[in-house]
Write an enzyme that holds these catalytic residues in place. Structure first.
Site, PDB file in Angstrom:
ATOM      1  N   ASP A  52       0.847  -1.188   0.000  1.00 27.56           N
ATOM      2  CA  ASP A  52       0.000   0.000   0.000  1.00 27.56           C
ATOM      3  C   ASP A  52       0.886   1.243   0.000  1.00 27.56           C
ATOM      4  OD1 ASP A  52      -2.351   1.419   0.005  1.00 27.56           O
ATOM      5  OD2 ASP A  52      -2.623   1.313   2.174  1.00 27.56           O
ATOM      6  N   TYR A  99       1.118   5.726  -0.566  1.00 22.33           N
ATOM      7  CA  TYR A  99       0.677   6.902   0.203  1.00 22.33           C
ATOM      8  C   TYR A  99       0.867   8.085  -0.735  1.00 22.33           C
ATOM      9  CZ  TYR A  99       0.574   9.525   4.719  1.00 22.33           C
ATOM     10  OH  TYR A  99       0.261  10.327   5.801  1.00 22.33           O
ATOM     11  N   HIS A 136      -3.888  13.889   0.817  1.00 20.29           N
ATOM     12  CA  HIS A 136      -4.103  12.972   1.937  1.00 20.29           C
ATOM     13  C   HIS A 136      -2.916  12.988   2.896  1.00 20.29           C
ATOM     14  CE1 HIS A 136      -5.163   9.428   4.269  1.00 20.29           C
ATOM     15  NE2 HIS A 136      -3.987   8.902   3.975  1.00 20.29           N
ATOM     16  N   ARG A 149       0.695  14.687  13.414  1.00 18.40           N
ATOM     17  CA  ARG A 149       1.879  15.398  13.927  1.00 18.40           C
ATOM     18  C   ARG A 149       1.608  16.901  13.841  1.00 18.40           C
ATOM     19  NH1 ARG A 149       3.514  11.560  10.386  1.00 18.40           N
ATOM     20  NH2 ARG A 149       3.668  13.139   8.764  1.00 18.40           N
ATOM     21  N   GLU A 168     -10.341   3.789   3.753  1.00 19.53           N
ATOM     22  CA  GLU A 168      -9.434   4.520   2.863  1.00 19.53           C
ATOM     23  C   GLU A 168      -9.840   4.189   1.435  1.00 19.53           C
ATOM     24  OE1 GLU A 168      -5.317   3.820   4.081  1.00 19.53           O
ATOM     25  OE2 GLU A 168      -5.548   5.474   5.511  1.00 19.53           O
ATOM     26  N   GLU A 171      -9.131   3.877  -2.304  1.00 18.02           N
ATOM     27  CA  GLU A 171      -7.876   3.703  -3.039  1.00 18.02           C
ATOM     28  C   GLU A 171      -8.130   3.015  -4.376  1.00 18.02           C
ATOM     29  OE1 GLU A 171      -4.590   2.262  -0.803  1.00 18.02           O
ATOM     30  OE2 GLU A 171      -5.374   2.972   1.123  1.00 18.02           O
ATOM     31  N   ASP A 184      -9.248   0.250   2.065  1.00 19.34           N
ATOM     32  CA  ASP A 184      -8.239  -0.160   3.049  1.00 19.34           C
ATOM     33  C   ASP A 184      -8.738   0.255   4.434  1.00 19.34           C
ATOM     34  OD1 ASP A 184      -5.904  -0.826   4.369  1.00 19.34           O
ATOM     35  OD2 ASP A 184      -4.883   1.032   3.821  1.00 19.34           O
ATOM     36  N   ARG A 220      -7.836   3.899  13.288  1.00 20.20           N
ATOM     37  CA  ARG A 220      -6.924   5.036  13.500  1.00 20.20           C
ATOM     38  C   ARG A 220      -6.317   5.065  14.887  1.00 20.20           C
ATOM     39  NH1 ARG A 220      -5.816   6.040   8.401  1.00 20.20           N
ATOM     40  NH2 ARG A 220      -7.691   6.513   7.203  1.00 20.20           N
ATOM     41  N   GLN A 269      -3.613   2.498  14.889  1.00 22.70           N
ATOM     42  CA  GLN A 269      -2.551   2.977  13.994  1.00 22.70           C
ATOM     43  C   GLN A 269      -1.700   4.054  14.671  1.00 22.70           C
ATOM     44  OE1 GLN A 269      -4.159   4.708  10.404  1.00 22.70           O
ATOM     45  NE2 GLN A 269      -2.153   5.268   9.576  1.00 22.70           N
ATOM     46  N   TYR A 301       2.348   3.032  15.020  1.00 24.33           N
ATOM     47  CA  TYR A 301       3.006   3.191  13.724  1.00 24.33           C
ATOM     48  C   TYR A 301       4.442   3.694  13.765  1.00 24.33           C
ATOM     49  CZ  TYR A 301       2.759   8.295  13.017  1.00 24.33           C
ATOM     50  OH  TYR A 301       2.954   9.638  13.077  1.00 24.33           O
ATOM     51  N   LYS A 342      -4.224  -1.861  10.222  1.00 26.94           N
ATOM     52  CA  LYS A 342      -4.587  -2.012   8.817  1.00 26.94           C
ATOM     53  C   LYS A 342      -4.844  -3.461   8.423  1.00 26.94           C
ATOM     54  CE  LYS A 342      -3.361   2.242   7.369  1.00 26.94           C
ATOM     55  NZ  LYS A 342      -4.210   3.110   6.569  1.00 26.94           N
ATOM     56  N   THR A 344      -8.886  -5.751   4.093  1.00 31.47           N
ATOM     57  CA  THR A 344      -8.843  -4.808   2.975  1.00 31.47           C
ATOM     58  C   THR A 344      -9.811  -5.350   1.929  1.00 31.47           C
ATOM     59  OG1 THR A 344      -6.491  -4.397   3.403  1.00 31.47           O
ATOM     60  CG2 THR A 344      -7.351  -3.691   1.267  1.00 31.47           C
ATOM     61  N   THR A 371      -4.656   6.349   0.140  1.00 33.28           N
ATOM     62  CA  THR A 371      -5.923   7.074   0.164  1.00 33.28           C
ATOM     63  C   THR A 371      -5.937   8.200  -0.850  1.00 33.28           C
ATOM     64  OG1 THR A 371      -6.005   6.635   2.502  1.00 33.28           O
ATOM     65  CG2 THR A 371      -7.561   8.278   1.660  1.00 33.28           C
ATOM     66  N   GLU A 393     -10.215  12.392   7.758  1.00 37.51           N
ATOM     67  CA  GLU A 393     -10.062  13.687   7.086  1.00 37.51           C
ATOM     68  C   GLU A 393     -11.410  14.405   6.980  1.00 37.51           C
ATOM     69  OE1 GLU A 393      -7.125  13.365   3.519  1.00 37.51           O
ATOM     70  OE2 GLU A 393      -7.891  11.357   3.948  1.00 37.51           O
TER      71      GLU A 393
HETATM   72 MN    MN Z   1      -4.135   2.712   2.782  1.00 34.97          MN
END
Ligand code: MN
Length: 401
Positions: free
Chosen positions: A116, A118, A123, A132, A189, A191, A223, A227, A230, A234, A243, A247, A334, A348
């Site tokens: 996967d 990014y 996104h 962050r 997500e 995708e 996906d 959260r 994650q 992560y 994740k 899927t 995503t 989001e």
């Molecule tokens: Mn994904």
């Protein structure tokens, strides 16, 4: 044009002809092509016409077909175009049309490896701000390489498979210690997934120019993402249990040849990429997704803004000598556009849960038990005509204790 009657607005016109695997009654699952709201049962048609490779369509997955490579894919497409476009084929094909409503679609191929990416700047910027808040949203590597991670191939599931809410560790930033329990921030997500047919040899990178030799086509991917799991797990090695629980992919694989009219030039990349990621004619696709929560449209993410092309993703994934195999699936990451109603995840759309959206008169943030998510997509040709990718759906079941 086709002698087969195709309902107005059908995603599956006479030049799309996506392949999938269907189960009809008690019969063995096998390969079919979608046309309008019907399926051509390809095995008996190919067998009666003594087509080379007719046995590819009696298989319970597309893997054998995917392995034949580009010349075989092209020949099959020519044959399919003739079946639906040539009135002289009517007698041969008509007895083998099955209504899509009469079958159960299966996982279209056995997934070998799943990666996967990014690749959407919108996104990645949104997630950077949310995860962050006091730092630059894009990390220093983001515009130099298509960031990705290895996902879990064995939990890629067919559209329609129920999704059990995952449990795991989560820790709020201000909490003293982690707790265990059902995810409270279950998300989607949106995708696009690329399906590899032709393998590559170990130790031999795939050039950006050889994308279409290796990749057969695309599916719509959801996906599913927890959260809260994650966010806690992560750093430093990336997504894992947040994740890997499931899927979902759409049942029909749309070929790159059917998508060709929707190809658009890749947008500018600044700073310039390293030579192995550079190409003269890098392309993207003009594809629009629609996201429905319990039947209500909540977002329409556009694919064409993606920063990295699928050819660059494949080149990057193999530049260290890693081989790809028939049945490999790699997804875009995503897809989010510049507008608020073009975001491809609920984290989001609801800005981390702080700005609920109103769906059917109710405030919504993350997924609740019983929610059903359906994602559809279509590619738009320069002349405005559409090539549909179909839909991927899944319903959330309560966590199991
Ligand atoms: Mn994904």
């Amino acid at each position: 044009m086709s002698w087969i009657s195709i309902p107005d607005g059908s995603p599956f016109g006479p030049e799309n002809l996506p392949l999938g695997v269907f189960r009809y009654g008690e019969e063995e699952p096998r390969v079919g092509a979608a046309i309008g709201d019907q399926i051509i049962d390809l095995a008996p048609v190919a067998s009666a016409q003594m087509l080379d490779g007719a046995q590819l369509f009696t298989q319970p997955t597309l893997n054998a077909f995917l392995a034949v490579g580009r010349s075989g894919w092209r020949a099959t497409r020519e044959w399919l175009l003739d079946l639906v476009g040539n009135p002289a084929q009517r007698d041969a094909v008509e007895p083998h049309l099955i209504p899509q409503s009469a079958v159960t679609m299966q996982l279209p191929f056995e997934v070998a490896d799943y990666v996967d990416f990014y690749a959407s700047e919108h996104h990645a910027t949104n997630l950077g701000r949310l995860f962050r808040p006091n730092a630059e949203p894009l990390l220093p590597n983001w515009k130099h390489l298509p960031v990705g991670y290895h996902g879990r191939a064995g939990t890629v599931v067919a559209s329609g498979t129920d999704i059990v809410r995952p449990s795991g560790q989560r820790k709020a930033p201000d909490a003293p210690a982690p707790t265990f329990g059902p995810s409270q921030r279950l998300d989607i997500e949106v995708e696009l997934g690329y399906v590899v047919g032709t393998p590559s040899a170990l130790g031999r990178p795939v050039s950006v120019d050889d994308f279409a030799e290796h990749v057969y086509g695309v599916v719509v991917v959801n996906d599913w993402s927890a959260r809260d799991l994650q966010a806690w797990e992560y750093v430093p090695l990336g997504p894992f249990l947040g994740k890997s629980f499931a899927t979902s992919i759409s049942p029909w694989v749309v070929s790159l040849d059917a998508l060709a009219t929707a190809a658009v030039p890749l947008g500018p990349q600044d700073p310039p990429v390293l030579p192995y990621l550079a190409g003269e004619n890098l392309e993207n696709y003009d594809i629009t997704f629609e996201v429905f929560l319990n039947g209500h449209l909540v977002s329409t993410p556009p694919y064409k803004h993606l920063y990295w092309s699928p050819a660059q993703m494949l080149a990057h994934m193999t530049v260290n000598g890693a081989g790809v195999r028939t049945g490999d699936l790699y997804a875009s990451g995503t897809v989010s556009g510049p507008e608020k109603d073009q975001r491809g995840s609920f984290i989001e759309l609801s800005w981390g849960g702080r700005e609920p959206l109103i769906v059917d008169g109710r405030e919504r943030t993350f997924l609740e038990d019983g929610d059903e998510v359906t994602i559809t997509a279509w590619a738009t040709a320069a002349d405005g005509s559409r090539t549909g990718l179909g839909a991927v759906s899944g319903r959330v079941l309560p966590a199991r204790s």
